[in-house]
Design a protein around this motif. Structure first.
Motif, mmCIF file in Angstrom:
data_model
loop_
_atom_site.group_PDB
_atom_site.id
_atom_site.type_symbol
_atom_site.label_atom_id
_atom_site.label_comp_id
_atom_site.label_asym_id
_atom_site.label_seq_id
_atom_site.Cartn_x
_atom_site.Cartn_y
_atom_site.Cartn_z
ATOM 1 N N ALA A 165 0.756 -1.258 -0.054
ATOM 2 C CA ALA A 165 0.107 -0.034 -0.172
ATOM 3 C C ALA A 165 0.945 1.187 -0.020
ATOM 4 O O ALA A 165 2.059 1.241 0.652
ATOM 5 N N ASP A 166 0.606 2.190 -0.779
ATOM 6 C CA ASP A 166 1.324 3.445 -0.876
ATOM 7 C C ASP A 166 0.551 4.945 -0.794
ATOM 8 O O ASP A 166 -0.483 4.716 -1.338
ATOM 9 N N VAL A 167 0.867 5.854 -0.380
ATOM 10 C CA VAL A 167 0.560 7.242 -0.381
ATOM 11 C C VAL A 167 1.638 7.959 -0.856
ATOM 12 O O VAL A 167 2.822 8.100 -0.306
ATOM 13 N N ARG A 168 1.422 8.818 -1.787
ATOM 14 C CA ARG A 168 2.436 9.674 -2.360
ATOM 15 C C ARG A 168 1.959 11.043 -2.606
ATOM 16 O O ARG A 168 0.837 11.214 -3.308
ATOM 17 N N TYR A 169 2.937 11.999 -2.905
ATOM 18 C CA TYR A 169 2.354 13.353 -3.514
ATOM 19 C C TYR A 169 3.473 13.583 -4.668
ATOM 20 O O TYR A 169 4.804 13.223 -4.690
ATOM 21 N N GLU A 170 2.759 14.081 -5.767
ATOM 22 C CA GLU A 170 3.841 14.026 -7.072
ATOM 23 C C GLU A 170 3.579 15.605 -7.371
ATOM 24 O O GLU A 170 2.552 16.206 -7.535
ATOM 25 N N HIS A 171 4.658 16.338 -7.404
ATOM 26 C CA HIS A 171 4.724 17.579 -7.593
ATOM 27 C C HIS A 171 5.313 18.069 -9.165
ATOM 28 O O HIS A 171 6.466 17.479 -9.382
ATOM 29 N N GLY A 172 4.595 18.708 -10.052
ATOM 30 C CA GLY A 172 4.988 18.766 -11.368
ATOM 31 C C GLY A 172 6.106 19.728 -11.597
ATOM 32 O O GLY A 172 6.027 20.934 -10.797
ATOM 33 N N LEU A 173 7.197 19.253 -12.336
ATOM 34 C CA LEU A 173 8.318 20.440 -12.611
ATOM 35 C C LEU A 173 8.095 21.068 -13.784
ATOM 36 O O LEU A 173 8.557 22.011 -14.024
ATOM 37 N N SER A 174 7.658 20.330 -14.898
ATOM 38 C CA SER A 174 7.315 20.844 -16.199
ATOM 39 C C SER A 174 6.140 21.577 -16.612
ATOM 40 O O SER A 174 5.348 21.142 -15.991
ATOM 41 N N GLU A 175 6.539 22.649 -17.367
ATOM 42 C CA GLU A 175 5.142 23.350 -17.744
ATOM 43 C C GLU A 175 4.573 22.553 -18.748
ATOM 44 O O GLU A 175 5.167 22.099 -19.748
ATOM 45 N N LEU A 176 3.316 22.165 -18.695
ATOM 46 C CA LEU A 176 2.603 21.633 -19.799
ATOM 47 C C LEU A 176 2.191 22.240 -20.994
ATOM 48 O O LEU A 176 2.353 21.617 -22.044
ATOM 49 N N SER A 177 1.872 23.382 -20.887
ATOM 50 C CA SER A 177 1.471 24.357 -21.823
ATOM 51 C C SER A 177 2.571 24.555 -22.997
ATOM 52 O O SER A 177 3.594 24.895 -22.570
ATOM 53 N N LYS A 178 2.091 24.557 -24.110
ATOM 54 C CA LYS A 178 3.223 24.991 -25.211
ATOM 55 C C LYS A 178 3.349 26.610 -25.231
ATOM 56 O O LYS A 178 4.326 27.116 -25.759
ATOM 57 N N ASN A 179 2.198 27.176 -24.717
ATOM 58 C CA ASN A 179 2.270 28.772 -24.715
ATOM 59 C C ASN A 179 2.915 29.385 -23.529
ATOM 60 O O ASN A 179 2.830 28.891 -22.378
ATOM 61 N N ASP A 180 4.198 29.976 -23.619
ATOM 62 C CA ASP A 180 4.960 30.386 -22.454
ATOM 63 C C ASP A 180 4.384 31.359 -21.820
ATOM 64 O O ASP A 180 4.594 31.488 -20.423
ATOM 65 N N ASN A 181 3.227 31.929 -22.150
ATOM 66 C CA ASN A 181 2.578 33.032 -21.253
ATOM 67 C C ASN A 181 1.450 32.426 -20.665
ATOM 68 O O ASN A 181 0.769 33.061 -19.722
ATOM 69 N N ALA A 182 1.394 31.321 -20.434
ATOM 70 C CA ALA A 182 0.137 30.453 -19.962
ATOM 71 C C ALA A 182 0.804 29.119 -19.224
ATOM 72 O O ALA A 182 0.372 28.031 -19.489
ATOM 73 N N PRO A 183 1.573 29.403 -18.389
ATOM 74 C CA PRO A 183 2.295 28.198 -17.592
ATOM 75 C C PRO A 183 1.332 27.322 -16.754
ATOM 76 O O PRO A 183 0.673 28.076 -16.150
ATOM 77 N N GLN A 184 1.431 26.074 -17.056
ATOM 78 C CA GLN A 184 0.621 25.039 -16.408
ATOM 79 C C GLN A 184 1.272 23.796 -15.781
ATOM 80 O O GLN A 184 2.034 23.362 -16.596
ATOM 81 N N LYS A 185 0.954 23.499 -14.681
ATOM 82 C CA LYS A 185 1.624 22.381 -13.907
ATOM 83 C C LYS A 185 0.275 21.387 -13.267
ATOM 84 O O LYS A 185 -0.493 21.880 -12.707
ATOM 85 N N VAL A 186 0.659 20.125 -13.227
ATOM 86 C CA VAL A 186 -0.105 19.149 -12.572
ATOM 87 C C VAL A 186 0.376 18.614 -11.152
ATOM 88 O O VAL A 186 1.492 18.230 -11.368
ATOM 89 N N ASN A 187 -0.174 18.830 -10.077
ATOM 90 C CA ASN A 187 0.257 18.483 -8.658
ATOM 91 C C ASN A 187 -1.033 17.432 -8.609
ATOM 92 O O ASN A 187 -2.239 17.659 -8.748
ATOM 93 N N LEU A 188 -0.557 16.113 -7.870
ATOM 94 C CA LEU A 188 -1.515 15.112 -7.497
ATOM 95 C C LEU A 188 -1.153 14.160 -6.295
ATOM 96 O O LEU A 188 0.216 13.956 -5.968
ATOM 97 N N TRP A 189 -1.815 13.810 -5.571
ATOM 98 C CA TRP A 189 -1.937 12.725 -4.538
ATOM 99 C C TRP A 189 -2.339 11.308 -5.280
ATOM 100 O O TRP A 189 -3.301 11.197 -5.788
ATOM 101 N N THR A 190 -1.681 10.407 -4.892
ATOM 102 C CA THR A 190 -1.960 9.020 -5.293
ATOM 103 C C THR A 190 -2.078 7.918 -4.095
ATOM 104 O O THR A 190 -1.064 8.126 -3.136
ATOM 105 N N VAL A 191 -2.984 7.273 -4.253
ATOM 106 C CA VAL A 191 -3.081 6.192 -3.379
ATOM 107 C C VAL A 191 -3.249 4.969 -3.786
ATOM 108 O O VAL A 191 -4.250 4.778 -4.841
ATOM 109 N N GLY A 192 -2.373 3.781 -3.616
ATOM 110 C CA GLY A 192 -2.516 2.724 -4.485
ATOM 111 C C GLY A 192 -2.291 1.407 -3.631
ATOM 112 O O GLY A 192 -1.850 1.439 -2.271
ATOM 113 N N VAL A 193 -2.540 0.403 -4.011
ATOM 114 C CA VAL A 193 -2.550 -0.987 -3.452
ATOM 115 C C VAL A 193 -1.844 -1.849 -4.322
ATOM 116 O O VAL A 193 -2.125 -1.952 -5.740
ATOM 117 N N GLY A 194 -0.894 -2.930 -4.087
ATOM 118 C CA GLY A 194 -0.180 -3.686 -5.159
ATOM 119 C C GLY A 194 -0.179 -5.015 -4.379
ATOM 120 O O GLY A 194 -0.298 -5.269 -3.383
#
Length: 198
Positions: A165-194
């Motif tokens: 079982a895992d609990v993690r936080y993921e912090h986006g480093l890369s800008e997803l948008s191709k438009n430099d004037n509109a930087p966007q990043k994805v951050n998320l929590w994950t809960v998983g079982v294996g």
């Protein structure tokens, strides 16, 4: 004589366990879970995004010894966010389906079948599908996304026999948008079982 025999047995067992800890081991298993992600503008001034639930499914491996292990993973991940453009007064759902490759280093605290793990490392995501709400698609700065992104993740895990079982936080480093004037990043929590297959 009996006392010396017991001491010899204890010494032999200690040496055996110590040597076993130094030997590298290999594990392989499957994992599934949920993520809770949001898409954010870097300054927070033009994009208001709420968290939505996504999914994660894939495989993991663990190569370790001497208390440190390397854990590469490969998942199909669905990330989602409800995005609202403050300036444009438009909102819609944004989803990404990606192949995520975390490359983690970790350590395990515990003995026998149960133990607590601490892991951290980089994640590279290869976007295979993007779906942007119709109203957002009309906004130029929101319509184009890159096909690859980097993030860093860290968290805690629990091993009980073959179950994980895992609990993690993921912090986006890369800008997803191709438009430099509109930087966007994805951050998320994950809960998983294996489950460890071998």
């Amino acid at each position: 004589m009996k006392k010396y025999f017991i001491l010899l047995c204890l010494f032999t067992a200690t040496v055996f366990v110590a040597n076993a800890q130094l030997l590298p081991t290999f594990q392989f298993g499957v994992k599934a879970g949920l993520n809770f992600s949001n898409l954010k503008s870097e300054d927070g001034g033009w994009l208001d995004a709420s968290t939505r639930t996504g999914y994660q499914a894939g495989v993991w491996a663990r190569i370790g010894g001497a208390g440190i292990h390397f854990q590469p993973e490969l998942y199909v991940t669905g990330k989602s966010s409800e995005a609202k453009l403050i300036e444009e007064d438009k909102k819609g759902k944004v989803t990404f389906t990606s192949l995520d490759l975390p490359l983690l280093l970790g350590t395990r605290i515990g003995f026998g079948p149960a133990g607590l793990r601490i892991v951290a490392g980089p994640v590279v995501s290869f976007v295979v599908d993007k779906n942007i709400g119709e109203s957002l698609r009309q906004v130029p700065k929101f319509s184009e996304y890159k096909n690859q992104a980097w993030a860093v993740t860290g968290g805690l895990g629990l091993d009980i026999s073959n179950f994980r079982a895992d609990v993690r936080y993921e912090h986006g480093l890369s800008e997803l948008s191709k438009n430099d004037n509109a930087p966007q990043k994805v951050n998320l929590w994950t809960v998983g079982v294996g489950y460890r297959l071998f």
